[in-house]
Design an enzyme around this catalytic site. Structure first.
Site, short mmCIF file in Angstrom:
data_model
loop_
_atom_site.label_atom_id
_atom_site.label_comp_id
_atom_site.label_asym_id
_atom_site.label_seq_id
_atom_site.Cartn_x
_atom_site.Cartn_y
_atom_site.Cartn_z
N ARG A 126 1.20 10.20 1.03
CA ARG A 126 1.72 11.15 2.00
C ARG A 126 2.87 11.97 1.44
O ARG A 126 3.24 13.00 1.99
CB ARG A 126 2.19 10.43 3.27
CG ARG A 126 1.10 9.67 4.00
CD ARG A 126 1.67 8.91 5.19
NE ARG A 126 0.74 7.93 5.71
CZ ARG A 126 1.02 7.04 6.65
NH1 ARG A 126 2.24 7.03 7.19
NH2 ARG A 126 0.11 6.18 7.06
N LYS A 146 -11.05 -0.91 6.84
CA LYS A 146 -9.83 -0.68 7.59
C LYS A 146 -10.23 -0.19 8.98
O LYS A 146 -11.20 0.57 9.11
CB LYS A 146 -8.99 0.37 6.87
CG LYS A 146 -7.72 0.79 7.58
CD LYS A 146 -6.96 1.79 6.70
CE LYS A 146 -5.71 2.31 7.39
NZ LYS A 146 -4.92 3.22 6.51
N GLU A 149 0.87 -1.18 0.00
CA GLU A 149 0.00 0.00 0.00
C GLU A 149 0.90 1.23 0.00
O GLU A 149 1.50 1.58 1.02
CB GLU A 149 -0.90 0.01 1.25
CG GLU A 149 -1.74 1.25 1.40
CD GLU A 149 -2.34 1.38 2.78
OE1 GLU A 149 -2.49 2.54 3.25
OE2 GLU A 149 -2.64 0.35 3.41
#
Length: 226
Positions: free
Chosen positions: A60, A143, A56
């Site tokens: 960011r 999640k 993943e």
């Protein structure tokens, strides 16, 4: 009333969904932060060498989309995009080749954009209200973030009692020391974490250590029957 919370059995329909199938094959999902596409490729190769076949890659940093695109060349690696918080990032991630989209929270717009693009969606939901919103959009695995701050395994078990068949992917505070505690819970489809791809390891180019930590994580998962 006292006693332990019974964990509902996994729902067969949910377990056979494309996302659940991906997670079944990848019980540990590394959360990768890189500053260049080259680092992304090197991390991807190190993960595969250690037995982890997905990554993943987060948005960011500015290199997120470029890294996802470059990592398509890594054999046997399925690449997703993480920390996706708006529809523009969904479009960028899909264009780069991301096979799944992970968000740190729940956004109906992000989920719909991901679904419209034909890509798997994994939004984060840490309470019952957000889970209900996710279910309304056909989500059957969420999640759970940040896992440790929000109560970890006990809270996941409590939520699963109210939402039979729902799968969880705890992320945030998961590490080699508690991975087995999470993966021993049936409704937890996989765990996300960054301990095997820490920033200092990537910055130092310590690909061998990333491979070693990845292999350790996979060994723990196998011990849990994953």
């Amino acid at each position: 009333m006292t006693g332990t919370i019974e964990t509902p059995a996994r729902d067969d329909t949910a377990a056979q969904s494309p996302l659940a199938a991906l997670l079944a094959a990848n019980p540990v999902v590394p959360v990768v932060v890189v500053d260049s596409a080259e680092d992304g490729v090197n991390v991807g190769k190190a993960l595969v060498a250690g037995g982890i076949t997905t990554a993943e890659v987060t948005f960011r940093t500015a290199a997120g989309a470029d890294a996802i695109r470059a990592m398509q060349e890594v054999e046997d690696l399925t690449v997703g995009a993480g920390t996706v918080i708006n529809t523009a990032q969904v479009e960028a991630a899909v264009a780069a080749g991301a096979k799944y989209i992970v968000s740190p929270g729940f956004s109906a717009d992000v989920v719909r954009a991901t679904q419209d693009a034909g890509v798997l969606s994994l939004p984060a939901c840490s309470d019952a209200s957000w889970i209900m919103a996710a279910l309304e959009l056909g989500i059957n695995t969420v999640k759970f973030f940040p896992a440790s701050v929000n109560g970890g395994v006990p809270v996941i078990k409590a939520l699963s009692a109210a939402f039979p068949g729902l799968g969880f992917v705890p992320t945030g505070g998961v590490n080699a020391d508690n991975l087995a505690d999470y993966l021993s819970v049936d409704v937890i489809r996989a765990c996300g974490g960054s301990w095997m791809v820490k920033k200092d390891l990537v910055s130092a180019g310590d690909w061998e250590q990333i491979t070693r930590l990845s292999a350790q994580a996979i060994a723990i998962a196998k011990e849990c029957g994953r």
